[in-house]
Design an enzyme around this catalytic site. Structure first.
Site, PDB file in Angstrom:
ATOM      1  N   HIS A  89     -26.041   9.605  -7.619  1.00 59.26           N
ATOM      2  CA  HIS A  89     -27.014  10.404  -8.371  1.00 59.26           C
ATOM      3  C   HIS A  89     -27.614   9.549  -9.482  1.00 59.26           C
ATOM      4  O   HIS A  89     -26.885   8.963 -10.275  1.00 59.26           O
ATOM      5  CB  HIS A  89     -26.336  11.627  -9.005  1.00 59.26           C
ATOM      6  CG  HIS A  89     -26.061  12.731  -8.024  1.00 59.26           C
ATOM      7  ND1 HIS A  89     -25.779  14.015  -8.423  1.00 59.26           N
ATOM      8  CD2 HIS A  89     -26.016  12.736  -6.676  1.00 59.26           C
ATOM      9  CE1 HIS A  89     -25.582  14.768  -7.353  1.00 59.26           C
ATOM     10  NE2 HIS A  89     -25.720  14.011  -6.272  1.00 59.26           N
ATOM     11  N   TYR A 218     -26.149  21.379 -15.658  1.00 62.53           N
ATOM     12  CA  TYR A 218     -25.323  21.912 -16.744  1.00 62.53           C
ATOM     13  C   TYR A 218     -26.176  22.991 -17.421  1.00 62.53           C
ATOM     14  O   TYR A 218     -27.209  22.690 -17.995  1.00 62.53           O
ATOM     15  CB  TYR A 218     -24.983  20.824 -17.756  1.00 62.53           C
ATOM     16  CG  TYR A 218     -24.018  19.774 -17.259  1.00 62.53           C
ATOM     17  CD1 TYR A 218     -24.454  18.697 -16.495  1.00 62.53           C
ATOM     18  CD2 TYR A 218     -22.661  19.858 -17.554  1.00 62.53           C
ATOM     19  CE1 TYR A 218     -23.566  17.736 -16.027  1.00 62.53           C
ATOM     20  CE2 TYR A 218     -21.770  18.889 -17.097  1.00 62.53           C
ATOM     21  CZ  TYR A 218     -22.226  17.837 -16.336  1.00 62.53           C
ATOM     22  OH  TYR A 218     -21.342  16.889 -15.878  1.00 62.53           O
ATOM     23  N   PRO A 310     -13.742  18.987 -19.474  1.00 66.51           N
ATOM     24  CA  PRO A 310     -14.416  18.385 -18.307  1.00 66.51           C
ATOM     25  C   PRO A 310     -15.943  18.364 -18.405  1.00 66.51           C
ATOM     26  O   PRO A 310     -16.597  17.798 -17.553  1.00 66.51           O
ATOM     27  CB  PRO A 310     -13.939  19.240 -17.141  1.00 66.51           C
ATOM     28  CG  PRO A 310     -13.412  20.478 -17.742  1.00 66.51           C
ATOM     29  CD  PRO A 310     -12.954  20.152 -19.100  1.00 66.51           C
ATOM     30  N   LYS A 314     -15.414  13.060 -17.918  1.00 63.47           N
ATOM     31  CA  LYS A 314     -14.824  11.808 -18.400  1.00 63.47           C
ATOM     32  C   LYS A 314     -13.342  11.643 -18.081  1.00 63.47           C
ATOM     33  O   LYS A 314     -12.828  10.523 -18.155  1.00 63.47           O
ATOM     34  CB  LYS A 314     -15.002  11.723 -19.930  1.00 63.47           C
ATOM     35  CG  LYS A 314     -16.455  11.573 -20.359  1.00 63.47           C
ATOM     36  CD  LYS A 314     -17.055  10.284 -19.830  1.00 63.47           C
ATOM     37  CE  LYS A 314     -18.576  10.290 -19.855  1.00 63.47           C
ATOM     38  NZ  LYS A 314     -19.133   9.556 -18.731  1.00 63.47           N
ATOM     39  N   TYR A 402     -23.129   9.380 -20.413  1.00 62.17           N
ATOM     40  CA  TYR A 402     -22.795  10.133 -19.197  1.00 62.17           C
ATOM     41  C   TYR A 402     -22.536   9.175 -18.031  1.00 62.17           C
ATOM     42  O   TYR A 402     -21.587   9.355 -17.266  1.00 62.17           O
ATOM     43  CB  TYR A 402     -23.938  11.086 -18.830  1.00 62.17           C
ATOM     44  CG  TYR A 402     -23.565  12.066 -17.729  1.00 62.17           C
ATOM     45  CD1 TYR A 402     -23.876  11.803 -16.393  1.00 62.17           C
ATOM     46  CD2 TYR A 402     -22.874  13.239 -18.018  1.00 62.17           C
ATOM     47  CE1 TYR A 402     -23.510  12.682 -15.388  1.00 62.17           C
ATOM     48  CE2 TYR A 402     -22.504  14.127 -17.005  1.00 62.17           C
ATOM     49  CZ  TYR A 402     -22.830  13.839 -15.692  1.00 62.17           C
ATOM     50  OH  TYR A 402     -22.450  14.704 -14.685  1.00 62.17           O
TER      51      TYR A 402
HETATM   52  P1  FAS Z   1      -2.834  13.381 -13.302  1.00 61.75           P
HETATM   53  O1  FAS Z   1      -2.383  14.596 -14.072  1.00 61.75           O
HETATM   54  O2  FAS Z   1      -3.915  13.513 -12.301  1.00 61.75           O
HETATM   55  O3  FAS Z   1      -1.589  12.773 -12.500  1.00 61.75           O
HETATM   56  C1  FAS Z   1      -0.310  12.714 -13.101  1.00 61.75           C
HETATM   57  C2  FAS Z   1       0.715  12.710 -11.986  1.00 61.75           C
HETATM   58  O4  FAS Z   1       2.013  12.570 -12.579  1.00 61.75           O
HETATM   59  C3  FAS Z   1       0.728  14.018 -11.198  1.00 61.75           C
HETATM   60  O5  FAS Z   1       0.680  13.753  -9.817  1.00 61.75           O
HETATM   61  C4  FAS Z   1       2.052  14.684 -11.606  1.00 61.75           C
HETATM   62  O6  FAS Z   1       2.631  15.412 -10.542  1.00 61.75           O
HETATM   63  C5  FAS Z   1       2.902  13.480 -11.965  1.00 61.75           C
HETATM   64  N1  FAS Z   1       3.974  13.785 -12.915  1.00 61.75           N
HETATM   65  C6  FAS Z   1       3.931  14.640 -13.965  1.00 61.75           C
HETATM   66  N2  FAS Z   1       5.120  14.630 -14.603  1.00 61.75           N
HETATM   67  C7  FAS Z   1       5.928  13.732 -13.958  1.00 61.75           C
HETATM   68  C8  FAS Z   1       7.245  13.278 -14.139  1.00 61.75           C
HETATM   69  N3  FAS Z   1       8.011  13.756 -15.136  1.00 61.75           N
HETATM   70  N4  FAS Z   1       7.747  12.371 -13.264  1.00 61.75           N
HETATM   71  C9  FAS Z   1       6.983  11.887 -12.249  1.00 61.75           C
HETATM   72  N5  FAS Z   1       5.697  12.275 -12.022  1.00 61.75           N
HETATM   73  C10 FAS Z   1       5.192  13.193 -12.873  1.00 61.75           C
HETATM   74  N6  FAS Z   1     -11.804  15.278 -15.009  1.00 61.75           N
HETATM   75  C11 FAS Z   1     -13.106  15.008 -14.765  1.00 61.75           C
HETATM   76  O7  FAS Z   1     -13.544  13.879 -15.026  1.00 61.75           O
HETATM   77  N7  FAS Z   1     -13.934  15.974 -14.236  1.00 61.75           N
HETATM   78  C12 FAS Z   1     -13.456  17.208 -13.901  1.00 61.75           C
HETATM   79  O8  FAS Z   1     -14.197  18.047 -13.415  1.00 61.75           O
HETATM   80  C13 FAS Z   1     -12.101  17.531 -14.121  1.00 61.75           C
HETATM   81  N8  FAS Z   1     -11.593  18.759 -13.761  1.00 61.75           N
HETATM   82  C14 FAS Z   1     -10.267  19.025 -14.007  1.00 61.75           C
HETATM   83  C15 FAS Z   1      -9.702  20.272 -13.651  1.00 61.75           C
HETATM   84  C16 FAS Z   1      -8.353  20.543 -13.910  1.00 61.75           C
HETATM   85  C17 FAS Z   1      -7.760  21.891 -13.516  1.00 61.75           C
HETATM   86  C18 FAS Z   1      -7.546  19.575 -14.532  1.00 61.75           C
HETATM   87  C19 FAS Z   1      -6.092  19.872 -14.849  1.00 61.75           C
HETATM   88  C20 FAS Z   1      -8.091  18.343 -14.874  1.00 61.75           C
HETATM   89  C21 FAS Z   1      -9.447  18.056 -14.604  1.00 61.75           C
HETATM   90  N9  FAS Z   1     -10.020  16.818 -14.912  1.00 61.75           N
HETATM   91  C22 FAS Z   1     -11.313  16.519 -14.696  1.00 61.75           C
HETATM   92  C23 FAS Z   1      -9.227  15.802 -15.488  1.00 61.75           C
HETATM   93  C24 FAS Z   1      -8.464  15.122 -14.379  1.00 61.75           C
HETATM   94  O9  FAS Z   1      -9.341  14.716 -13.383  1.00 61.75           O
HETATM   95  C25 FAS Z   1      -7.662  14.030 -15.011  1.00 61.75           C
HETATM   96  O10 FAS Z   1      -8.422  13.309 -15.961  1.00 61.75           O
HETATM   97  C26 FAS Z   1      -7.103  13.064 -14.004  1.00 61.75           C
HETATM   98  O11 FAS Z   1      -6.353  13.793 -13.072  1.00 61.75           O
HETATM   99  C27 FAS Z   1      -6.249  12.057 -14.769  1.00 61.75           C
HETATM  100  O12 FAS Z   1      -5.490  11.357 -13.853  1.00 61.75           O
HETATM  101  P2  FAS Z   1      -3.998  10.917 -14.228  1.00 61.75           P
HETATM  102  O13 FAS Z   1      -3.997  10.333 -15.588  1.00 61.75           O
HETATM  103  O14 FAS Z   1      -3.517  10.133 -13.062  1.00 61.75           O
HETATM  104  O15 FAS Z   1      -3.174  12.279 -14.380  1.00 61.75           O
HETATM  105  C1  PHB Z   2     -17.012  18.691 -10.638  1.00 56.85           C
HETATM  106  O1  PHB Z   2     -17.799  18.479  -9.688  1.00 56.85           O
HETATM  107  O2  PHB Z   2     -15.847  19.155 -10.469  1.00 56.85           O
HETATM  108  C2  PHB Z   2     -17.455  18.371 -12.046  1.00 56.85           C
HETATM  109  C3  PHB Z   2     -18.608  17.641 -12.242  1.00 56.85           C
HETATM  110  C4  PHB Z   2     -19.014  17.350 -13.539  1.00 56.85           C
HETATM  111  C5  PHB Z   2     -18.263  17.798 -14.610  1.00 56.85           C
HETATM  112  C6  PHB Z   2     -17.095  18.524 -14.411  1.00 56.85           C
HETATM  113  C7  PHB Z   2     -16.685  18.823 -13.119  1.00 56.85           C
HETATM  114  O3  PHB Z   2     -18.669  17.525 -15.881  1.00 56.85           O
END
Ligand code: FAS
Ligand code: PHB
Length: 407
Positions: A89, A218, A310, A314, A402
């Protein structure tokens, strides 16, 4: 259960090494990407993941990749499917109380673009690459505990298939997310925490319906915030701002689609294609940073160290830039005995984290409904949008943030 080459399940102590160079806690995008990069650089590592592989792959999260993330995934050898299936995009739209503004990211940010490619796909690609290289990812590792972090010989203990294990290592990468054990293993008096919890959440839906627009929208509306995103030309991802006490079970698909349409400009709502949800969930929003991102031989990366709302897309991208800095430091240590990059890891990572925290906070503050800030707050939001709509400098600043600030 443990995952060996080709993802085959193998149980029992034989699959658990007694020692490795870098022990990675957490098999999300940060942990798996660091593991993949280290393995390709000849640095031995093991990933300890609390959940099953199926559970990790079932999580629906981020959707937008910055150019830096795309580049590092390619460097790690996991960019092929992303390059085939990802949607590049060069623009994004902001609508503010039915006023529409398209930001030409490529034109404003020196040609940089973003790629729409779900985090679930990134994680699947990383797992496939780990399997192909025979990487060691130990799933369902429970009761992980970190020890002797301030010594030169840290180790972790954990249980796997009912057996207790210990893995000794040189360094521990805490990639275990906001609720993980790594940050909590740092003495409280050595950490400074910064947090802002927003008074609302995001109710998100995933559905196999064509997106309402070719680019993300957005939308700020008097009823609240909405986001129109996608995963492909046939799969859409939508969010609406919702009160924190909402329960996802109270939201039928029809109720969601009706609410979403009410948050969008009329001509966008008129184009909305609805259908049955594949996934529906509510996520709270917070800004959070833990400083420093290092304690002895433990280095925090990704959500273990910081959380962003979110809105600015980022979270995942910050996890990747942390991995970039940490990987550089670890490789310099093993290849040249040079620890300068490791010594500077926390400072370098936090410098970029705080800029992304600012941008994510600004987008969230400008586009969501905050009744508690009253008429003055609403005028400030309108002034922010008016300035963005009338200033190329403001648009360029938005675009470079962005699309992703440089590493
Ligand atoms: P993660 O949380 O992805 O991964 C951590 C891992 O560690 C998990 O697999 C977990 O099971 C494991 N773990 C936890 N405790 C442990 C332990 N004690 N021992 C061993 N393993 C353990 N970011 C965006 O940029 N855009 C979005 O739209 C967006 N939407 C999101 C929606 C939700 C519901 C959530 C919760 C987050 C969202 N995020 C979004 C943020 C998300 O993408 C995170 O930034 C990303 O998963 C970060 O990756 P990790 O740092 O690897 O952490
Ligand atoms: C998504 O596609 O899940 C998404 C995209 C942009 C955002 C947050 C979530 O800022």
């Amino acid at each position: 259960m443990t995952e060996g080459p080709s993802g085959s399940l193998s149980a029992g102590a034989s699959a658990v090494p007694a020692r490795t160079q870098v022990l990675v806690i957490g098999g999300g995008p940060a942990g798996l990407l660091l593991s993949q990069l280290l393995h390709r650089a000849g640095v031995d590592n093991v990933v300890l993941e609390r959940r099953s592989r199926a559970y990790v792959l079932s999580r629906i999260r981020a959707g937008v990749l910055e150019q830096g993330t795309v580049d590092l995934l390619r460097q790690a050898g996991v960019g092929a499917r992303m390059d085939r299936k990802g949607l590049v995009h060069d623009g994004v739209e902001i609508s503010f109380h039915n006023r529409r503004l398209r930001l030409d990211l490529a034109g404003l940010a020196g040609g940089r673009t973003v790629t729409v490619y779900g985090q679930t796909e990134v994680t699947a690609d990383l797992y496939a690459a780990r399997d192909a290289m025979g990487g060691t990812v130990l799933h369902e590792a429970e009761d992980v505990a970190l020890h002797d972090l301030e010594s030169a010989s840290p180790f972790a203990t954990f249980t796997l298939d009912g057996e207790t294990h210990r893995i000794d290592c040189d360094f521990i990468a805490g990639c275990d997310g906001f609720h993980g054990v790594s940050r909590r293993s740092i003495p409280e008096d050595r950490l400074k925490l910064f947090e802002l919890v927003y008074p609302f959440g995001w109710l998100g839906i995933l559905a196999d319906v064509p997106p309402v627009s070719d680019e993300l929208i957005y939308a700020s509306h008097e009823k609240g915030f909405a986001l129109c995103s996608m995963r492909s030309s046939t799969r859409s991802r939508y969010y609406i701002q919702c009160p924190l006490d909402e329960k996802v079970g109270d939201w039928s698909d029809d109720r969601f689609w009706e609410a979403l349409a009410g948050h969008l400009p009329a001509d966008v709502a008129a184009r909305l294609v609805t259908g049955p949800s594949i996934e529906k969930s509510i996520a709270p929003l917070r800004s959070f940073v833990a400083e420093p991102m290092r304690h002895g031989r433990l280095f925090l990366a990704g959500d273990a160290a910081h959380i962003v709302p979110p809105t600015g897309a980022k979270g995942l991208n910050l996890a990747v830039s942390d991995v970039h800095y940490l990987f550089e430091g670890l490789v310099a240590h093993y290849a040249a005995g040079d620890d300068q990059a490791l010594e500077r890891y926390s400072e370098r990572a936090l410098a970029r984290v705080w800029k992304a925290e600012r941008f994510s906070w600004w987008m969230t503050s400008t586009l969501h409904s905050f009744p508690e800030t009253g008429p003055f707050g609403a005028r400030m939001q309108r002034a922010e949008f008016d300035y963005l709509a009338t200033s190329r400098a403001a648009q360029a600043a938005f675009a470079e943030n962005y699309a992703g600030l440089p590493y």
